[in-house]
Motif scaffolding. Structure first.
Motif, mmCIF file in Angstrom:
data_model
loop_
_atom_site.group_PDB
_atom_site.id
_atom_site.type_symbol
_atom_site.label_atom_id
_atom_site.label_comp_id
_atom_site.label_asym_id
_atom_site.label_seq_id
_atom_site.Cartn_x
_atom_site.Cartn_y
_atom_site.Cartn_z
ATOM 1 N N LEU A 27 -60.280 -41.706 -16.089
ATOM 2 C CA LEU A 27 -60.803 -40.462 -16.640
ATOM 3 C C LEU A 27 -59.863 -39.306 -16.318
ATOM 4 O O LEU A 27 -59.004 -39.410 -15.435
ATOM 5 N N HIS A 28 -60.043 -38.237 -17.049
ATOM 6 C CA HIS A 28 -59.234 -37.034 -16.849
ATOM 7 C C HIS A 28 -60.175 -35.911 -16.429
ATOM 8 O O HIS A 28 -60.772 -35.246 -17.278
ATOM 9 N N PRO A 29 -60.331 -35.681 -15.124
ATOM 10 C CA PRO A 29 -61.273 -34.652 -14.650
ATOM 11 C C PRO A 29 -60.881 -33.270 -15.169
ATOM 12 O O PRO A 29 -59.694 -32.969 -15.337
ATOM 13 N N PRO A 30 -61.863 -32.426 -15.427
ATOM 14 C CA PRO A 30 -61.575 -31.050 -15.880
ATOM 15 C C PRO A 30 -60.702 -30.309 -14.866
ATOM 16 O O PRO A 30 -60.814 -30.520 -13.663
ATOM 17 N N ASN A 31 -59.837 -29.472 -15.385
ATOM 18 C CA ASN A 31 -58.993 -28.610 -14.555
ATOM 19 C C ASN A 31 -58.004 -29.388 -13.690
ATOM 20 O O ASN A 31 -57.525 -28.876 -12.675
ATOM 21 N N ARG A 32 -57.718 -30.636 -14.082
ATOM 22 C CA ARG A 32 -56.696 -31.404 -13.362
ATOM 23 C C ARG A 32 -55.631 -31.856 -14.340
ATOM 24 O O ARG A 32 -55.915 -32.167 -15.500
ATOM 25 N N THR A 33 -54.403 -31.865 -13.875
ATOM 26 C CA THR A 33 -53.306 -32.260 -14.755
ATOM 27 C C THR A 33 -53.052 -33.759 -14.725
ATOM 28 O O THR A 33 -52.290 -34.280 -15.540
ATOM 29 N N SER A 34 -53.676 -34.471 -13.794
ATOM 30 C CA SER A 34 -53.439 -35.904 -13.663
ATOM 31 C C SER A 34 -54.703 -36.702 -13.962
ATOM 32 O O SER A 34 -55.820 -36.184 -13.915
ATOM 33 N N LEU A 35 -54.511 -37.979 -14.281
ATOM 34 C CA LEU A 35 -55.630 -38.876 -14.508
ATOM 35 C C LEU A 35 -56.172 -39.391 -13.184
ATOM 36 O O LEU A 35 -55.449 -39.488 -12.193
ATOM 37 N N LEU A 36 -57.432 -39.759 -13.187
ATOM 38 C CA LEU A 36 -58.045 -40.387 -12.028
ATOM 39 C C LEU A 36 -58.305 -41.851 -12.383
ATOM 40 O O LEU A 36 -58.976 -42.141 -13.377
ATOM 41 N N VAL A 37 -57.767 -42.754 -11.589
ATOM 42 C CA VAL A 37 -57.939 -44.193 -11.806
ATOM 43 C C VAL A 37 -58.741 -44.756 -10.644
ATOM 44 O O VAL A 37 -58.288 -44.712 -9.500
ATOM 45 N N ARG A 38 -59.940 -45.272 -10.936
ATOM 46 C CA ARG A 38 -60.822 -45.809 -9.896
ATOM 47 C C ARG A 38 -60.906 -47.318 -10.013
ATOM 48 O O ARG A 38 -61.117 -47.860 -11.106
#
Length: 326
Positions: free
Chosen positions: A31-42
Motif C-alpha cells: 500500500l501507499h500510505p497518505p503523505n508518504r513518498t514510499s510504499l509500505l510492504v507488509r
C-alpha cells in the motif's frame, strides 16, 4: 486475476509472493500510505524475514509495479509526448511478479470471455494450494489467500517447476475449466524447465541493443499457443510498448495502417497511449476501477460482445479489451 487481491477500502494490493528459495510463499500487502513518498510492504504471519528473503520479495514487488530506473525513464519519456497521461499520473501497466505467470495469463486471455479467464486463473491458484499443502514447508506451511469472489482457498500462482511435473490427464480432468489450454500451459512449463524456452533472455533483450521488438516478437511466436494477440500482451509485460494489436472492422492488411495513424505520434509508447484511452473508456462505463468491489470484476469487459472500445476514427480493437487484466 488471482492470486492478486485488491482491497478498495484501504487501497491495498494483497497476494502471495515467494521467498528466496522460490518455494516458500508468504502473503504480502502493498500500500501507499497518505503523505508518504514510499510504499509500505507488509509480510503476514511470519515473524523473522532474512535480508535475502526481503530482497526477493521487494524484487517481485518492483517487477509488478515497474519500479526501476528503466521504467521511470519510460514513464518520463511517454508523458512528454502524452500530456494528458502526465496530468492523470498514468504510465505504468501492472504485471505479474514473474514472466512465466505473465505468459500463462496471456494464454488464459485468448478466445474466451473475461469471466472464464478469471475462473481459469483461480483454478491454477487452487491447484498450487493443493500442491503446497501436500509438500507443506516446515517453516510456514502452505501460503493461502481467500478468494474474494466465492470464498474458496487459493494458493500462489504455480511456477513452471510446480506445473512441469504435473500429470497432464489429472490437470485436464480435475480442472476442466482450463480446456485445451491445459496442454499448452504444461508444454510451456516443461519447455521452460528443460531450457528450451529461456525466459530470462526475453527480459535481457531490453538491455541488448542487438535485439529489437520484432525479434522478440518472432521468438514469442514460436511458443505453442502464442499468436499475435498473446504475443502483443507478452511484449507489453516484458517492457515493449510499440505493439497495439486488435481486430474487428479491420483486417491484417489494414490494422497496422489504422494503428499507425492513431498511435504512432506516441512512439515508442503506442501501447501505453492505447491503454490510457482504454482506461478512460472503462471508467466512464463502470466508474473508478480502483473503487469497484470484487463482485463487479467479471462485468468489466463482460463478454467478448460486451464492452467495445472505439477510437476516434471508430476503429474497434475488440480482441484487445481483455489485454493483460491482472
Amino acid at each position: 486475476m488471482a492470486p492478486n487481491r485488491w482491497i478498495p477500502s484501504s487501497k491495498t494490493l494483497q497476494r502471495p509472493l515467494r521467498l528466496a528459495d522460490s518455494t516458500t510463499c508468504v502473503t504480502v500487502s502493498i500500500l501507499h500510505p497518505p503523505n508518504r513518498t514510499s510504499l509500505l510492504v507488509r509480510v503476514h504471519d511470519v515473524q523473522n524475514i532474512s535480508y535475502t528473503d526481503q530482497r526477493a520479495i521487494l524484487n517481485q514487488v518492483a517487477r509488478m509495479l515497474r519500479i526501476s530506473e528503466r521504467d521511470e525513464m519510460a514513464v518520463t519519456e511517454y508523458q512528454k509526448v502524452h500530456q494528458e497521461a502526465k496530468e492523470k499520473g498514468f504510465g505504468r501497466v501492472f504485471r505479474s511478479p514473474t514472466l512465466f505467470e505473465d505468459l500463462v495469463k496471456c494464454l488464459l486471455l485468448c478466445n474466451c470471455t473475461w469471466s472464464n479467464t478469471l475462473k481459469m486463473a483461480r483454478a491454477l491458484c487452487e491447484l498450487q494450494f493443493e500442491l503446497s499443502n501436500n509438500k507443506a514447508s516446515a517453516r510456514s506451511g502452505p501460503c493461502k489467500v481467500i478468494n474474494q469472489m466465492d470464498g474458496r482457498i487459493l494458493g500462489n500462482f504455480p511456477t513452471s517447476k510446480e506445473l512441469a511435473g504435473f500429470d497432464e490427464n489429472t490437470l485436464i480432468n480435475d480442472h476442466k475449466v482450463l480446456g485445451y489450454r491445459a496442454k499448452l500451459i504444461l508444454k510451456l512449463a516443461r519447455d521452460v524447465e528443460r531450457g528450451t524456452i529461456r525466459l530470462h533472455e526475453f527480459e535481457k533483450a531490453l538491455d541488448d541493443t542487438s535485439f529489437n521488438q520484432d525479434q522478440v516478437f518472432r521468438r514469442l511466436m514460436k511458443i505453442k499457443g502464442f499468436g499475435s494477440y498473446a504475443c502483443a500482451n507478452a511484449l507489453m509485460c516484458i517492457g515493449y510498448y510499440q505493439h497495439v494489436h486488435g481486430r474487428k472492422n479491420c483486417d491484417k492488411k489494414t490494422a497496422r495502417k489504422y494503428v499507425a495513424e492513431i498511435y504512432d505520434k506516441y512512439a515508442p509508447y503506442q501501447c501505453l497511449a492505447y491503454w490510457s484511452e482504454l482506461l478512460d473508456f472503462y471508467e466512464s462505463k463502470f466508474g473508478k476501477l480502483s473503487e469497484l468491489p470484487s463482485s463487479s470484476y467479471e462485468t468489466v469487459s463482460g463478454s467478448r460482445d460486451g464492452a467495445i472500445y472505439k477510437s476516434a476514427v471508430t476503429l474497434s480493437f475488440h480482441n484487445s479489451l481483455n489485454m493483460h487484466r491482472v
